[in-house]
Design a protein around this motif. Structure first.
Motif, PDB file in Angstrom:
ATOM      1  N   TYR A 338      32.318  41.500  41.668  1.00 18.79           N
ATOM      2  CA  TYR A 338      33.303  40.944  42.562  1.00 18.79           C
ATOM      3  C   TYR A 338      33.844  39.704  41.963  1.00 18.79           C
ATOM      4  N   ILE A 339      32.944  39.051  41.422  1.00 25.07           N
ATOM      5  CA  ILE A 339      33.289  37.745  40.875  1.00 25.07           C
ATOM      6  C   ILE A 339      33.964  37.990  39.300  1.00 25.07           C
ATOM      7  N   ALA A 340      33.517  38.791  38.627  1.00 18.98           N
ATOM      8  CA  ALA A 340      34.173  39.353  37.364  1.00 18.98           C
ATOM      9  C   ALA A 340      35.773  39.867  37.372  1.00 18.98           C
ATOM     10  N   ILE A 341      35.723  40.924  38.642  1.00 14.27           N
ATOM     11  CA  ILE A 341      37.008  41.590  38.883  1.00 14.27           C
ATOM     12  C   ILE A 341      38.107  40.539  39.259  1.00 14.27           C
ATOM     13  N   THR A 342      37.694  39.755  40.249  1.00 15.00           N
ATOM     14  CA  THR A 342      38.769  39.011  40.991  1.00 15.00           C
ATOM     15  C   THR A 342      39.043  37.800  40.109  1.00 15.00           C
ATOM     16  N   PHE A 344      38.613  37.342  36.127  1.00 15.79           N
ATOM     17  CA  PHE A 344      39.204  37.896  34.937  1.00 15.79           C
ATOM     18  C   PHE A 344      39.790  39.345  34.674  1.00 15.79           C
ATOM     19  N   HIS A 345      39.493  40.384  35.888  1.00 14.51           N
ATOM     20  CA  HIS A 345      40.100  41.601  35.458  1.00 14.51           C
ATOM     21  C   HIS A 345      40.899  42.162  36.778  1.00 14.51           C
ATOM     22  N   GLN A 346      41.749  41.329  37.255  1.00 16.36           N
ATOM     23  CA  GLN A 346      42.631  41.640  38.423  1.00 16.36           C
ATOM     24  C   GLN A 346      43.362  43.027  38.105  1.00 16.36           C
ATOM     25  N   GLU A 347      43.441  43.270  36.971  1.00 16.32           N
ATOM     26  CA  GLU A 347      44.397  44.692  36.504  1.00 16.32           C
ATOM     27  C   GLU A 347      43.656  45.805  36.958  1.00 16.32           C
ATOM     28  N   MET A 348      42.364  45.674  37.200  1.00 16.31           N
ATOM     29  CA  MET A 348      41.413  46.817  37.782  1.00 16.31           C
ATOM     30  C   MET A 348      41.690  47.221  38.939  1.00 16.31           C
ATOM     31  N   LEU A 349      42.211  46.357  39.856  1.00 14.13           N
ATOM     32  CA  LEU A 349      42.346  46.609  41.191  1.00 14.13           C
ATOM     33  C   LEU A 349      43.858  47.339  41.427  1.00 14.13           C
ATOM     34  N   ALA A 368      35.434  32.065  43.121  1.00 20.72           N
ATOM     35  CA  ALA A 368      34.879  33.374  43.666  1.00 20.72           C
ATOM     36  C   ALA A 368      33.280  32.835  43.231  1.00 20.72           C
ATOM     37  N   PHE A 369      33.076  32.223  42.215  1.00 16.20           N
ATOM     38  CA  PHE A 369      31.474  32.079  42.062  1.00 16.20           C
ATOM     39  C   PHE A 369      30.919  31.023  43.105  1.00 16.20           C
ATOM     40  N   VAL A 448      21.416  34.954  38.173  1.00 21.79           N
ATOM     41  CA  VAL A 448      21.911  34.874  36.635  1.00 21.79           C
ATOM     42  C   VAL A 448      23.062  35.826  36.548  1.00 21.79           C
ATOM     43  N   TYR A 449      23.332  36.962  37.023  1.00 21.34           N
ATOM     44  CA  TYR A 449      24.517  37.710  36.719  1.00 21.34           C
ATOM     45  C   TYR A 449      25.771  37.236  37.230  1.00 21.34           C
ATOM     46  N   MET A 450      25.831  36.445  38.511  1.00 21.77           N
ATOM     47  CA  MET A 450      26.856  35.831  39.092  1.00 21.77           C
ATOM     48  C   MET A 450      27.249  34.894  38.272  1.00 21.77           C
ATOM     49  N   ALA A 451      26.456  33.952  37.456  1.00 23.91           N
ATOM     50  CA  ALA A 451      26.937  32.965  36.410  1.00 23.91           C
ATOM     51  C   ALA A 451      27.552  33.686  35.266  1.00 23.91           C
ATOM     52  N   LEU A 452      26.849  34.650  34.769  1.00 24.67           N
ATOM     53  CA  LEU A 452      27.532  35.475  33.670  1.00 24.67           C
ATOM     54  C   LEU A 452      28.779  35.855  33.878  1.00 24.67           C
ATOM     55  N   ALA A 453      28.853  36.596  35.307  1.00 22.30           N
ATOM     56  CA  ALA A 453      30.132  36.974  35.668  1.00 22.30           C
ATOM     57  C   ALA A 453      31.322  35.939  35.797  1.00 22.30           C
TER      58      ALA A 453
END
Length: 535
Positions: A338-342, A344-349, A368-369, A448-453
């Protein structure tokens, strides 16, 4: 300089406490004496004249031999002591008028008592004071007689204990309802009821210099891997600690020395689960005082297997197990995606969904983070509060707190409604994993994955997954690869990994865990069609 020399001499001089401890140790290692009163005085002195240490002096009938029994009040069965020890020694002891002759002068009295008088099951001979002290503190009754430098330890344990009840941490709709208790003897008996085979063996260890906790290692001879069994005993024998309060102490001391949040030792409260693990070649470690039994080696796929999986049909079990794997990834990566898409990658929605999310986040002041981090921390706080609060109010407080907190946070504009849905779905998904230890590891790794995203988007999540897979493939559990049978990939053991095939197709035991006997059952033979009867 003179003051410094005095301080150094004082430091080198042993303290009175240490000398007293050494003296006490030497006294405990002393042999029993032929004088009864001296033995009683040594026992009472070594135990500090505690009021719960009871000494009952008796006379053995007409022989006028002075004797005594020593025990700890509250740890023995008083009725059994009266019927099996006091009554045979004081009233039923053979004399000259009885049909059975008493022991002659040449016959040892203690030998005669052991063979012809005491009506008990377990009896051990004592020759030193340390053995007598250990027996008294373990719930045994020590029998001493005047004129004999030896004694007997009789197992008469009878303290208050919890009865066998349903396991509270591993509930199941179908299957046995009994669970382990805190008494190690009852737990071994529960496993004996499941596996009525002479090949079921168990060896004991006394671990803990102060607590002297009984630890039993159970295995099935011929099925267990002897190298793994030898490694288990080696790790148990090297433990040097003052006390063991729970099997968690043993787990932390014998697990592979690798820094990882993922558990490499699995535990269970159900006898049927432990019995099934023994039949697969695993080793069970039972600790006195706790209902949780350890099983080694532990593999990653084991944490997705529940006892109920083997009591239902294979198709139902396979579907449920696939759902567990899906929820594991939701728990681990749900907020991160959710964090990564909203971010960096809004075009995926899809456009309507993107507009809806943008409208929800219009008044949210945090990225979002931070938004996900606040909600995850709030959930962890509510989860721990629900566990620590009294049972009558714990569930109500956690449910009401979650609803009020989520609604208030959305109304106040601190978080978006979509984030509340994501965090709630992640929290619910975490409870589908049958074993709580893996749930904790997943919750820790999720941050950890939330911080990476939040830093690198989907690229960060992929790199984190690769690092996680490499890390888990490097783990070992008592020499067995943690990701077996996925890495190394063993095709013959995929019958009980992501799905469970019908039981009649599970011919063999796990290859790396079992010993020489790897055949679980014979494959079914196809029935040959019979020719029609000729009329």
């Amino acid at each position: 300089m003179g003051l410094l020399k005095k301080l150094l001499k004082r430091k080198q001089k042993p303290s009175s406490g240490s000398s007293g401890s050494m003296q006490n140790t030497s006294v405990q290692n002393a042999p029993l004496q032929a004088d009864l009163q001296e033995n009683i005085n040594q026992i009472q002195e070594a135990l500090g004249y505690c009021p719960d240490i009871m000494v009952r002096k008796i006379l053995i009938n007409k022989r006028q031999t002075r004797a005594a029994i020593v025990f700890t009040d509250g740890l023995i069965d008083a009725t059994a002591v009266e019927n099996s020890i006091l009554k045979p020694l004081m009233l039923d002891f053979p004399d000259n008028s009885s049909e059975e002759p008493p022991p002659s002068a040449a016959q040892d009295l203690m030998e005669f008592i052991r063979e012809s008088v005491l009506t008990v099951g377990e009896l051990q001979e004592l020759t030193d004071l340390k053995g007598a002290l250990d027996a008294v503190l373990s719930g045994n009754v020590v029998i001493l007689a005047d004129g004999y430098a030896q004694g007997f330890s009789v197992d008469m344990a009878g303290w208050e204990q919890r009865s066998v009840e349903e396991a509270t941490t591993e509930t199941a709709i179908r299957g046995p309802k009994e669970g382990f208790v805190e008494d190690i003897r009852i737990n071994t008996a529960l496993l004996r009821r499941k596996i009525k085979s002479p090949a079921l063996r168990w060896e004991t260890r006394i671990i803990g210099r102060v607590t002297k906790t009984n630890v039993a290692v159970m295995y099935i001879k011929g099925i267990v891997n002897e190298k793994i069994l030898e490694e288990v005993f080696h790790r148990l024998d090297r433990i040097d600690i003052d006390g063991i309060m729970d099997s968690g102490y043993i787990e932390e001391l014998i697990q592979d020395e690798t820094f990882t949040p993922f558990p490499t030792v699995i535990n269970s409260e159900r006898p049927d689960v432990v019995a099934a693990a023994l039949l697969e070649g695993r080793i069970a470690i039972l600790v006195d005082g706790t209902p949780f039994v350890l099983m080694v080696p532990a593999l990653f796929i084991q944490f997705f297997q529940a006892a109920e999986d083997y009591y239902h049909r294979s198709d139902v079990t396979s579907l449920i197990r696939l759902v567990r794997y899906l929820t594991f990834f939701i728990t681990l990566l749900g907020p991160s995606f959710y964090i990564a898409i909203t971010t960096f990658h809004q075009e995926m929605l899809p456009t309507p969904l993107l507009i809806s999310l943008a409208a929800q986040r219009e008044g949210v002041p945090f990225p979002a983070f931070i938004e996900a981090f606040i909600m995850e921390v709030a959930f962890e706080i509510l989860f721990e509060a629900g566990i620590r609060l009294p049972r009558a109010v714990g569930q109500a407080v956690s449910i009401v707190g979650t609803l009020v907190l989520g609604t208030a946070a959305v109304d106040a504009g601190l978080v978006s409604a979509a984030m509340v849905i994501v965090v709630s779905l992640t929290a619910i998904s975490s409870f589908l994993v049958p074993h709580f230890e893996l749930n904790i590891a997943t919750r820790m790794t999720r941050f950890v994955y939330m911080a990476l995203a939040a830093t690198f988007g989907l690229f960060g999540i992929i790199v984190g997954l690769l690092a996680l897979v490499l890390h888990m493939c490097s783990l070992r559990s008592f020499g067995v690869p943690y990701m077996t049978p996925l890495a190394p990939f063993i095709p013959s053991e995929q019958k009980d990994t992501f799905i469970r095939v019908p039981r009649w197709r599970m011919y063999t035991r796990p290859i790396l865990q079992a010993g020489q006997n790897k055949v679980r059952q014979q494959p079914p033979q196809k029935a040959e069609p019979k020719p029609p009867d000729k009329q």
